[in-house]
Design a protein around this motif. Sequence first.
Motif, PDB file in Angstrom:
ATOM      1  N   ALA A 296       0.831  -1.204   0.000  1.00  0.00           N
ATOM      2  CA  ALA A 296       0.000   0.000   0.000  1.00  0.00           C
ATOM      3  C   ALA A 296       0.865   1.253   0.000  1.00  0.00           C
ATOM      4  N   VAL A 297       1.948   1.222   0.776  1.00  0.00           N
ATOM      5  CA  VAL A 297       2.861   2.366   0.826  1.00  0.00           C
ATOM      6  C   VAL A 297       3.525   2.573  -0.533  1.00  0.00           C
ATOM      7  N   ASN A 298       3.982   1.494  -1.150  1.00  0.00           N
ATOM      8  CA  ASN A 298       4.659   1.586  -2.447  1.00  0.00           C
ATOM      9  C   ASN A 298       3.743   2.097  -3.557  1.00  0.00           C
ATOM     10  N   SER A 299       2.443   1.947  -3.369  1.00  0.00           N
ATOM     11  CA  SER A 299       1.510   2.433  -4.391  1.00  0.00           C
ATOM     12  C   SER A 299       1.333   3.948  -4.320  1.00  0.00           C
ATOM     13  N   LEU A 300       1.707   4.541  -3.170  1.00  0.00           N
ATOM     14  CA  LEU A 300       1.488   5.975  -2.978  1.00  0.00           C
ATOM     15  C   LEU A 300       2.765   6.807  -2.981  1.00  0.00           C
ATOM     16  N   THR A 301       3.867   6.242  -2.506  1.00  0.00           N
ATOM     17  CA  THR A 301       5.079   7.057  -2.374  1.00  0.00           C
ATOM     18  C   THR A 301       5.617   7.595  -3.704  1.00  0.00           C
ATOM     19  N   PRO A 302       5.522   6.870  -4.837  1.00  0.00           N
ATOM     20  CA  PRO A 302       5.986   7.480  -6.088  1.00  0.00           C
ATOM     21  C   PRO A 302       5.232   8.766  -6.426  1.00  0.00           C
ATOM     22  N   ILE A 303       3.942   8.789  -6.127  1.00  0.00           N
ATOM     23  CA  ILE A 303       3.132   9.990  -6.366  1.00  0.00           C
ATOM     24  C   ILE A 303       3.552  11.098  -5.401  1.00  0.00           C
ATOM     25  N   LEU A 304       3.709  10.739  -4.148  1.00  0.00           N
ATOM     26  CA  LEU A 304       4.114  11.700  -3.123  1.00  0.00           C
ATOM     27  C   LEU A 304       5.463  12.326  -3.442  1.00  0.00           C
ATOM     28  N   PHE A 305       6.442  11.482  -3.765  1.00  0.00           N
ATOM     29  CA  PHE A 305       7.801  11.981  -3.992  1.00  0.00           C
ATOM     30  C   PHE A 305       7.963  12.635  -5.369  1.00  0.00           C
ATOM     31  N   SER A 306       7.006  12.398  -6.235  1.00  0.00           N
ATOM     32  CA  SER A 306       7.028  13.103  -7.520  1.00  0.00           C
ATOM     33  C   SER A 306       6.530  14.533  -7.345  1.00  0.00           C
ATOM     34  N   LYS A 307       5.488  14.689  -6.554  1.00  0.00           N
ATOM     35  CA  LYS A 307       4.950  16.032  -6.304  1.00  0.00           C
ATOM     36  C   LYS A 307       5.880  16.836  -5.414  1.00  0.00           C
ATOM     37  N   TYR A 308       6.401  16.189  -4.383  1.00  0.00           N
ATOM     38  CA  TYR A 308       7.335  16.834  -3.448  1.00  0.00           C
ATOM     39  C   TYR A 308       8.702  16.199  -3.668  1.00  0.00           C
ATOM     40  N   ASP A 309       9.408  16.693  -4.669  1.00  0.00           N
ATOM     41  CA  ASP A 309      10.623  16.019  -5.134  1.00  0.00           C
ATOM     42  C   ASP A 309      11.904  16.437  -4.414  1.00  0.00           C
ATOM     43  N   CYS A 310      11.756  17.169  -3.316  1.00  0.00           N
ATOM     44  CA  CYS A 310      12.922  17.493  -2.499  1.00  0.00           C
ATOM     45  C   CYS A 310      12.463  17.693  -1.058  1.00  0.00           C
ATOM     46  N   LEU A 311      13.395  17.607  -0.151  1.00  0.00           N
ATOM     47  CA  LEU A 311      13.078  17.714   1.273  1.00  0.00           C
ATOM     48  C   LEU A 311      12.498  19.082   1.608  1.00  0.00           C
ATOM     49  N   GLU A 312      12.964  20.117   0.939  1.00  0.00           N
ATOM     50  CA  GLU A 312      12.473  21.469   1.189  1.00  0.00           C
ATOM     51  C   GLU A 312      10.971  21.567   0.911  1.00  0.00           C
ATOM     52  N   LYS A 313      10.519  20.937  -0.158  1.00  0.00           N
ATOM     53  CA  LYS A 313       9.088  20.971  -0.486  1.00  0.00           C
ATOM     54  C   LYS A 313       8.265  20.205   0.541  1.00  0.00           C
ATOM     55  N   LEU A 314       8.797  19.092   1.009  1.00  0.00           N
ATOM     56  CA  LEU A 314       8.083  18.326   2.033  1.00  0.00           C
ATOM     57  C   LEU A 314       8.009  19.094   3.349  1.00  0.00           C
ATOM     58  N   ALA A 315       9.094  19.783   3.684  1.00  0.00           N
ATOM     59  CA  ALA A 315       9.133  20.546   4.929  1.00  0.00           C
ATOM     60  C   ALA A 315       8.155  21.713   4.905  1.00  0.00           C
ATOM     61  N   ASN A 316       7.852  22.196   3.718  1.00  0.00           N
ATOM     62  CA  ASN A 316       6.943  23.335   3.581  1.00  0.00           C
ATOM     63  C   ASN A 316       5.574  22.938   3.048  1.00  0.00           C
ATOM     64  N   ALA A 317       5.312  21.660   2.995  1.00  0.00           N
ATOM     65  CA  ALA A 317       4.048  21.174   2.453  1.00  0.00           C
ATOM     66  C   ALA A 317       2.882  21.475   3.387  1.00  0.00           C
ATOM     67  N   ASP A 318       1.710  21.617   2.808  1.00  0.00           N
ATOM     68  CA  ASP A 318       0.480  21.765   3.580  1.00  0.00           C
ATOM     69  C   ASP A 318       0.061  20.373   4.047  1.00  0.00           C
ATOM     70  N   VAL A 319      -0.176  20.237   5.326  1.00  0.00           N
ATOM     71  CA  VAL A 319      -0.528  18.931   5.884  1.00  0.00           C
ATOM     72  C   VAL A 319      -1.770  18.355   5.206  1.00  0.00           C
ATOM     73  N   LYS A 320      -2.738  19.214   4.901  1.00  0.00           N
ATOM     74  CA  LYS A 320      -3.970  18.749   4.251  1.00  0.00           C
ATOM     75  C   LYS A 320      -3.680  18.148   2.874  1.00  0.00           C
ATOM     76  N   ASP A 321      -2.733  18.738   2.167  1.00  0.00           N
ATOM     77  CA  ASP A 321      -2.363  18.194   0.854  1.00  0.00           C
ATOM     78  C   ASP A 321      -1.742  16.812   0.996  1.00  0.00           C
ATOM     79  N   ILE A 322      -0.896  16.658   2.022  1.00  0.00           N
ATOM     80  CA  ILE A 322      -0.289  15.345   2.271  1.00  0.00           C
ATOM     81  C   ILE A 322      -1.367  14.340   2.662  1.00  0.00           C
ATOM     82  N   GLU A 323      -2.315  14.764   3.471  1.00  0.00           N
ATOM     83  CA  GLU A 323      -3.419  13.891   3.866  1.00  0.00           C
ATOM     84  C   GLU A 323      -4.149  13.359   2.644  1.00  0.00           C
ATOM     85  N   ASN A 324      -4.434  14.237   1.703  1.00  0.00           N
ATOM     86  CA  ASN A 324      -5.166  13.835   0.499  1.00  0.00           C
ATOM     87  C   ASN A 324      -4.385  12.810  -0.327  1.00  0.00           C
ATOM     88  N   LEU A 325      -3.060  12.923  -0.299  1.00  0.00           N
ATOM     89  CA  LEU A 325      -2.230  11.999  -1.078  1.00  0.00           C
ATOM     90  C   LEU A 325      -2.127  10.618  -0.435  1.00  0.00           C
TER      91      LEU A 325
END
Length: 213
Positions: A51-80
Amino acid sequence: MTMTMNNKEKLRIITEYLDAHFPNAKCALLYNKDYELAIAVMLSAQTTDKAVNSLTPILFSKYDCLEKLANADVKDIENLIKKLGLYKNKAQNLVLFSQKLLFEYGGILPSDKKILATFPGIGNKSAGVIRIEIFHIEDFPVDTHVARISRRLKLAANSDTPDMIEQKLKRFFPQTSWIKLHHQFINFGRTICLAKKPKCELCAFKKMCTEFN
């Protein structure tokens, strides 16, 4: 009644069987960067690696660096990641983890287990997985599969916590085999020593197993 055998014989039977059936066992989580593995481990709590492997490529494609993840909106991550269990807590921890790693450690994962366990969403087991996968430091993280097998084979008591089981496994098996055995236990638990309806006819551990006897 379960057959009594000495520890040396028990160790031999376990390691020979696992080496024969799971010689190439390894981490099933997909990642390209060190911090991605840490996040995947965090997301895998009470969720399958598939289940994790089905989602992480999408997650890491949208947030392709640590800086983007650190500044991400929690709600956006929830939706992903909303298909995963505990997704709200995981989304919050993911952002907090990324912030701590970026701003306190310059984006470099520490190898110290106690330090890793201070990160949001990372406990003792997850810290151990990060250490063996990223740093190749011998450790024996205990997930549900490892815990179940350890109890069934009387390597641990039913009342033992995962941390207690970890310490018992480390005393029982040689340190140089911890990483390999961690992965082999998980593979064995996923394919043969199932939580429900274990495939005992395919197992060599019947004489020492509480489930079979």
